[in-house]
Structure formats: C-alpha cells, structure tokens
Design an enzyme around this catalytic site. Structure first.
Site, PDB file in Angstrom:
ATOM      1  CE  LYS A 186      -4.462   0.707   0.134  1.00 46.47           C
ATOM      2  NZ  LYS A 186      -5.561  -0.221  -0.242  1.00 46.47           N
ATOM      3  CG  ASP A 208      -7.302   2.951  -0.843  1.00 44.43           C
ATOM      4  OD1 ASP A 208      -7.736   1.789  -0.825  1.00 44.43           O
ATOM      5  OD2 ASP A 208      -7.441   3.716   0.143  1.00 44.43           O
ATOM      6  CB  THR A 218     -14.017  -2.330  -5.120  1.00 42.48           C
ATOM      7  OG1 THR A 218     -12.721  -2.272  -5.705  1.00 42.48           O
ATOM      8  CG2 THR A 218     -13.887  -2.593  -3.634  1.00 42.48           C
TER       9      THR A 218
HETATM   10  P1  NDP Z   1     -13.091   7.320  -2.654  1.00 45.86           P
HETATM   11  O1  NDP Z   1     -12.044   8.351  -2.500  1.00 45.86           O
HETATM   12  O2  NDP Z   1     -13.660   7.077  -4.009  1.00 45.86           O
HETATM   13  O3  NDP Z   1     -14.307   7.589  -1.659  1.00 45.86           O
HETATM   14  C1  NDP Z   1     -14.093   7.672  -0.295  1.00 45.86           C
HETATM   15  C2  NDP Z   1     -15.389   8.064   0.377  1.00 45.86           C
HETATM   16  O4  NDP Z   1     -15.244   7.913   1.789  1.00 45.86           O
HETATM   17  C3  NDP Z   1     -15.775   9.519   0.153  1.00 45.86           C
HETATM   18  O5  NDP Z   1     -17.167   9.615   0.152  1.00 45.86           O
HETATM   19  C4  NDP Z   1     -15.166  10.226   1.342  1.00 45.86           C
HETATM   20  O6  NDP Z   1     -15.811  11.438   1.680  1.00 45.86           O
HETATM   21  C5  NDP Z   1     -15.375   9.182   2.425  1.00 45.86           C
HETATM   22  N1  NDP Z   1     -14.337   9.319   3.441  1.00 45.86           N
HETATM   23  C6  NDP Z   1     -13.007   9.201   3.277  1.00 45.86           C
HETATM   24  N2  NDP Z   1     -12.351   9.400   4.421  1.00 45.86           N
HETATM   25  C7  NDP Z   1     -13.300   9.654   5.326  1.00 45.86           C
HETATM   26  C8  NDP Z   1     -13.269   9.948   6.710  1.00 45.86           C
HETATM   27  N3  NDP Z   1     -12.102  10.018   7.373  1.00 45.86           N
HETATM   28  N4  NDP Z   1     -14.459  10.129   7.341  1.00 45.86           N
HETATM   29  C9  NDP Z   1     -15.650  10.071   6.662  1.00 45.86           C
HETATM   30  N5  NDP Z   1     -15.723   9.801   5.348  1.00 45.86           N
HETATM   31  C10 NDP Z   1     -14.582   9.598   4.713  1.00 45.86           C
HETATM   32  O7  NDP Z   1     -12.441   5.965  -2.077  1.00 45.86           O
HETATM   33  P2  NDP Z   1     -12.864   4.459  -2.347  1.00 45.86           P
HETATM   34  O8  NDP Z   1     -14.330   4.352  -2.517  1.00 45.86           O
HETATM   35  O9  NDP Z   1     -11.963   3.911  -3.373  1.00 45.86           O
HETATM   36  O10 NDP Z   1     -12.442   3.779  -0.954  1.00 45.86           O
HETATM   37  C11 NDP Z   1     -13.347   3.630   0.137  1.00 45.86           C
HETATM   38  C12 NDP Z   1     -12.849   2.514   1.031  1.00 45.86           C
HETATM   39  O11 NDP Z   1     -12.792   1.290   0.277  1.00 45.86           O
HETATM   40  C13 NDP Z   1     -11.455   2.693   1.617  1.00 45.86           C
HETATM   41  O12 NDP Z   1     -11.403   2.070   2.878  1.00 45.86           O
HETATM   42  C14 NDP Z   1     -10.564   1.897   0.637  1.00 45.86           C
HETATM   43  O13 NDP Z   1      -9.374   1.486   1.250  1.00 45.86           O
HETATM   44  C15 NDP Z   1     -11.481   0.721   0.364  1.00 45.86           C
HETATM   45  N6  NDP Z   1     -11.216  -0.040  -0.850  1.00 45.86           N
HETATM   46  C16 NDP Z   1     -11.113   0.571  -2.071  1.00 45.86           C
HETATM   47  C17 NDP Z   1     -10.899  -0.199  -3.197  1.00 45.86           C
HETATM   48  C18 NDP Z   1     -10.864   0.395  -4.568  1.00 45.86           C
HETATM   49  O14 NDP Z   1     -10.733  -0.366  -5.534  1.00 45.86           O
HETATM   50  N7  NDP Z   1     -11.006   1.698  -4.739  1.00 45.86           N
HETATM   51  C19 NDP Z   1     -10.688  -1.646  -3.121  1.00 45.86           C
HETATM   52  C20 NDP Z   1     -10.909  -2.201  -1.799  1.00 45.86           C
HETATM   53  C21 NDP Z   1     -11.136  -1.408  -0.720  1.00 45.86           C
HETATM   54  P3  NDP Z   1     -15.230  12.856   1.152  1.00 45.86           P
HETATM   55  O15 NDP Z   1     -15.535  12.883  -0.324  1.00 45.86           O
HETATM   56  O16 NDP Z   1     -15.992  13.868   1.943  1.00 45.86           O
HETATM   57  O17 NDP Z   1     -13.755  12.847   1.429  1.00 45.86           O
HETATM   58  O1  2IT Z   2      -7.766  -1.917  -0.891  1.00 48.04           O
HETATM   59  C1  2IT Z   2      -7.684  -2.382  -2.038  1.00 48.04           C
HETATM   60  O2  2IT Z   2      -7.807  -3.590  -2.268  1.00 48.04           O
HETATM   61  C2  2IT Z   2      -7.458  -1.442  -3.149  1.00 48.04           C
HETATM   62  N1  2IT Z   2      -7.419  -0.235  -2.915  1.00 48.04           N
HETATM   63  C3  2IT Z   2      -7.250  -1.973  -4.552  1.00 48.04           C
HETATM   64  C4  2IT Z   2      -5.825  -2.396  -4.742  1.00 48.04           C
HETATM   65  C5  2IT Z   2      -5.450  -2.768  -6.160  1.00 48.04           C
HETATM   66  O3  2IT Z   2      -4.241  -2.983  -6.347  1.00 48.04           O
HETATM   67  O4  2IT Z   2      -6.296  -2.868  -7.051  1.00 48.04           O
END
Ligand code: NDP
Ligand code: 2IT
Length: 449
Positions: free
Chosen positions: A130, A170, A213
């Site tokens: 990461k 992420d 995801t």
């Molecule tokens: P995005 O940046 O697309 O969206 C994140 C969302 O979460 C936004 O709505 C944001 O709000 C909110 N958020 C972030 N930090 C906080 C906080 N501290 N408190 C409250 N709300 C918060 O990210 P993703 O959707 O990609 O990721 C979301 C989660 O999923 C994370 O935990 C990530 O690690 C996990 N994940 C992502 C993957 C991927 O492929 N993208 C794969 C697997 C897991 P705001 O816009 O106001 O900041």
């Molecule tokens: O938390 C996760 O699994 C991700 N943000 C995706 C990682 C990736 O390499 O596609």
C-alpha cells in the site's frame, strides 16, 4: 495471547508496542488476524521453525520520500509520500495508493498487512503493499492534482515495475490520478508497461476495474445470503461513503433488487427513504467529482434528509455496508444496528468496523463479512488487468464480470471452509486462515537468506 516468539516479549501487545510503537491502526489489524491464526501457527512445526509470525508482521520494505510540488499560486508545498511493500512471498507487490491527510505509516502498514491476506484470497499471484501521501486533494484544481501526481511519481518510479510492485487507486486516487501517475512514469522511464492498474481502457486498463470493488461486495453478500437461504432482493441497505466503492456497491445492490437508503461523506449522510436509483447514483458520482463538493447538495436535487456530521448507522435496515474508511463503525453504532434488527454487516472499506463493534455483532450472531474478503473484487480485477497487460490483450466487460463473480464465489467458499465455528461460519476467521495458509506456505518453501 502468548506467542512462541524468538524475542523476549511476553505477548503480542508488548511485541507490537516495542516493534511498532504509536501505530494503533496497525496493531488493530495485526491483533485481529493473529487471534485467528495463532492456533494454526502453534500447531505447525514448519511455521514455528520459519518464524512466520514475526516475519509476517514486519514489512519487507517501507519507503518514505519527500514530494515537493508547485501549487497554482506558484508556492512550493511539501508532502510525504510512502510505499509499504509488506509481503512479496506469493507475487510482485500489489495494492492501492491513498491521498488523504490521515495517511501515515500506521495506516499504510495496516492497509498493506490486510492487503497481503486479501490478495492471497483472490487466488492470484500478488503480494501485499500500500502507499500514498498525506496530500489533501480537497478543493485542489485539476492542474494541482496533475503536478502533485507527477512529483509523486518522480520518486515512486524507482520502486515499482511489472515484476516488482504494481500500485492502483484507493481513497482519492481514481481514474484521473492513475492517468496522471501513468503519464509521469511513461515520460520518466520511456516505457509503456503495466506498472499501475485501474488505467483508462484507452491505455491498457481493464474493463470493469472501476466497478469491480463495489460490484464484488454485492456478489459476496449475495453468496453469503444464499448460503443462509436468503437473498439481496427486497432488502433495505444502509451504505456509507459516496466514492468508488460506495456508489458501485449501491448500483449493484439496486440492480439486484435491494433498496439503498443512504450514502455519506466526510460532511454527513443523506437518508433517502424512497431509495437510490441509477439516476441518483450517477448524479452523486458527477457531483462528487467536483473539487470539494459535499453530498449535502443531494437533498436539493432529490429530497430526503441531510444529517450533518453524522454517520448513517442509526437508520433501520436489513444490511449495513460501511464503504468509506477505517473505524467508521464503532461499538455504539453496532449496538444501535443490532437493536434495529440488522441481519448482516458487510465491509466494503478496509477495517471500517472497530474491534469492539465486531464483538457486539458476533455476540448478537449478526452475519459479518470482513473487508479482506468482501472488497477483494477490486484487486482481483487488478490482477486480471496485469494478466491482460502481460499478454497484450484485453477482455470484454462480460468476461471480466464473470471472472469477478467466480473469484468472489471462490473467496466465499474459502471463508466457509476455514471459518467453521460452533456449527456456524465465522467469515473473519475463515478469511484470515485461508489467506494466511497460502502466504505462510510460500514463506516456508522459500526459506530465508
Ligand atoms: P473514494 O475516495 O472514491 O471515496 C471515499 C469516500 O469515503 C468519500 O465519500 C469520502 O468522503 C469518504 N471518506 C473518506 N475518508 C473519510 C473519513 N475520514 N471520514 C468520513 N468519510 C470519509 O475511495 P474508495 O471508494 O476507493 O475507498 C473507500 C474505502 O474502500 C477505503 O477504505 C478503501 O481502502 C477501500 N477499498 C477501495 C478499493 C478500490 O478499488 N477503490 C478496493 C478495496 C477497498 P469525502 O468525499 O468527503 O472525502
Ligand atoms: O484496498 C484495495 O484492495 C485497493 N485499494 C485496490 C488495490 C489494487 O491494487 O487494485
């Protein structure tokens, strides 16, 4: 919990306090996994002899660097960049990049540690990593995002490669940022190669990576409910977050017949009793893509209620899917969900449920799907993108979607096989043990230097 450590430490907590002081998120992730795998290690001479425990909780490499870049006003700003290459036993390092002010070594070590097990669960050859930066992109112009990404890659390019480490997105790193990062790498290295996943489809990205995801979360939920003679159809779902994972989870849930009544962001949550529709979800995506946009504007567009500064766990529903960030669902939230009759909690985010909240859910026999299993669809399709890049070909969306569904079903089956507990399935235990065995066996087979 006492461990057969080669060190003087009495227990895991003492060990972590000494070896990784002031890293609470990392401790939390390790403690959660170790509770399940300690009995497996204790029963295995090869695991003990190879000291897999201590090797598993120490990252193979932590890279920390300066990112100096120029903002629109011409001033030079300095951020910290990182890449944590946690465990490469089963494949080149793989995992996302996060840009958020809360990014620090503890957060990235917890994420890279979790990623190691998640990647193993996909059945694809990917090690765990990461990275990211404490850069806050909120309200930044497109030109500033581009300059930041370029400066970040100026250092990161030395540490990645198709056989070394392949980052992806992420939090706050999506298609736009991956495009800028990829362009910077190509200009610096003079090579077009598969060093990032989540690329645009015009430049060797995979179909369905954007959706993977969130869709995968709902495929996992579908399998979990099916194995309990139930289905998503007709269920009411609370989702937190309004980003990539949350919106695609919502989209698939709606397509499978569920009613999704909430989304949230860092400024609060929206309650829509009528349920989200494709039109509303598309609007959320377009709105949140604007610099600094709050989800509060949803109620002006579609009605519903805005709860400023709150999380959606007080709503009454069948399923809760935390899809925003770590530790966003605490003990009191879990109690409220339980009181309101929640049937299942499925983690779209990484470690969104605190340890004491998990205990509340398990004491109440509420189904719980851990992130490292339920959100593995994103990195799984990243793995397929790597294969497509290797073969210089691209697969169509149906093919990738089918592959994703099969991988999520296989992960579900692994959790069921390894998670048996008192005649029921403990999905967290199943995911931890199944992921662990694969990595530990590879570590034992490869010896030490
Ligand atoms: P995005 O940046 O697309 O969206 C994140 C969302 O979460 C936004 O709505 C944001 O709000 C909110 N958020 C972030 N930090 C906080 C906080 N501290 N408190 C409250 N709300 C918060 O990210 P993703 O959707 O990609 O990721 C979301 C989660 O999923 C994370 O935990 C990530 O690690 C996990 N994940 C992502 C993957 C991927 O492929 N993208 C794969 C697997 C897991 P705001 O816009 O106001 O900041
Ligand atoms: O938390 C996760 O699994 C991700 N943000 C995706 C990682 C990736 O390499 O596609």
């Amino acid at each position: 919990m006492s461990f057969s450590l080669s060190t003087h430490h009495e227990n895991l907590q003492a060990f972590l306090n000494d070896r990784a002081p002031h890293q609470p998120e990392f401790h939390q992730a390790v403690e959660e996994v170790m509770a399940d795998i300690k009995p497996i290690i204790d029963q295995s001479e090869p695991y003990k002899k190879a000291n897999v425990f201590e090797r598993l909780v120490e990252p193979e490499r932590v890279i920390s660097f300066q990112v100096a870049w120029q903002n629109d006003a011409g001033a030079v700003e300095v951020n910290r960049g990182y890449r944590v290459q946690f465990n490469g036993a089963i494949g080149a390092y793989k995992g996302g990049l996060r840009f958020h002010p809360t990014v620090n070594p503890s957060v990235l070590k917890f994420l890279a540690f979790e990623q190691t097990f998640k990647n193993a669960l996909t059945g694809l050859p990917m090690g765990g990593a990461k990275g990211g930066s404490d850069f806050d992109p909120t309200g930044r112009s497109d030109a500033e995002i581009m300059r930041f990404c370029t400066a970040f890659m100026q250092e990161l390019h030395r540490h990645i490669g198709p056989d070394i480490d392949v980052p992806a997105g992420d939090i706050n790193v999506g298609a736009r940022e991956i495009g800028y990062l990829f362009g910077a790498y190509r200009r610096i290295q003079g090579k077009f190669e598969g060093i990032l996943t989540g690329k645009g489809e015009a430049f060797a990205g995979s179909a369905m990576r954007t959706e993977a995801t969130g869709y995968g979360v709902m495929y996992f939920l579908s399998d979990m409910l099916k194995s309990h003679d139930d289905s998503i159809d007709g269920k009411t779902i609370i989702i937190s977050g309004a980003g990539n994972v949350a919106t695609y989870a919502a989209e698939k849930a709606v397509a499978l017949g569920a009613k999704v009544i909430s989304l949230s962001d860092s400024s609060g949550f929206v309650y829509d009793a009528d349920g989200l529709t494709q039109e509303k979800i598309d609007w959320v995506r377009a709105h949140k893509a604007k610099a600094g946009a709050s989800l509060a504007a949803y109620v002006d567009a579609f009605g519903g209620k805005w709860a400023k500064g709150e999380t959606p766990w007080s709503l009454k529903a069948d399923i809760a899917a935390p899809c925003a960030t770590q530790n966003e669902l605490g003990k009191q939230d879990a109690k409220t969900l339980a009181k309101n009759g929640i049937k299942a909690v499925i983690e779209g985010a990484n470690m969104p449920t605190t340890a004491d909240a998990k205990k509340v859910l398990s004491d109440k026999d509420i189904l719980f799907a851990p992130g490292k299993a339920a959100n593995a669809g994103g990195v799984a399709v990243s793995g397929l993108e790597i294969s497509q890049n290797r073969q210089r070909q691209s697969s169509g969306p149906d093919e990738v979607d089918n592959a994703l569904q099969n991988i999520m079903s296989d992960i579900h089956a692994s959790c069921v096989a390894e998670g048996q507990k008192d005649g029921k399935v403990d999905y967290a235990k199943g995911a931890n043990i199944a992921g662990f065995r694969k990595v530990a066996d590879a570590m034992v087979a490869q010896g030490v230097g």
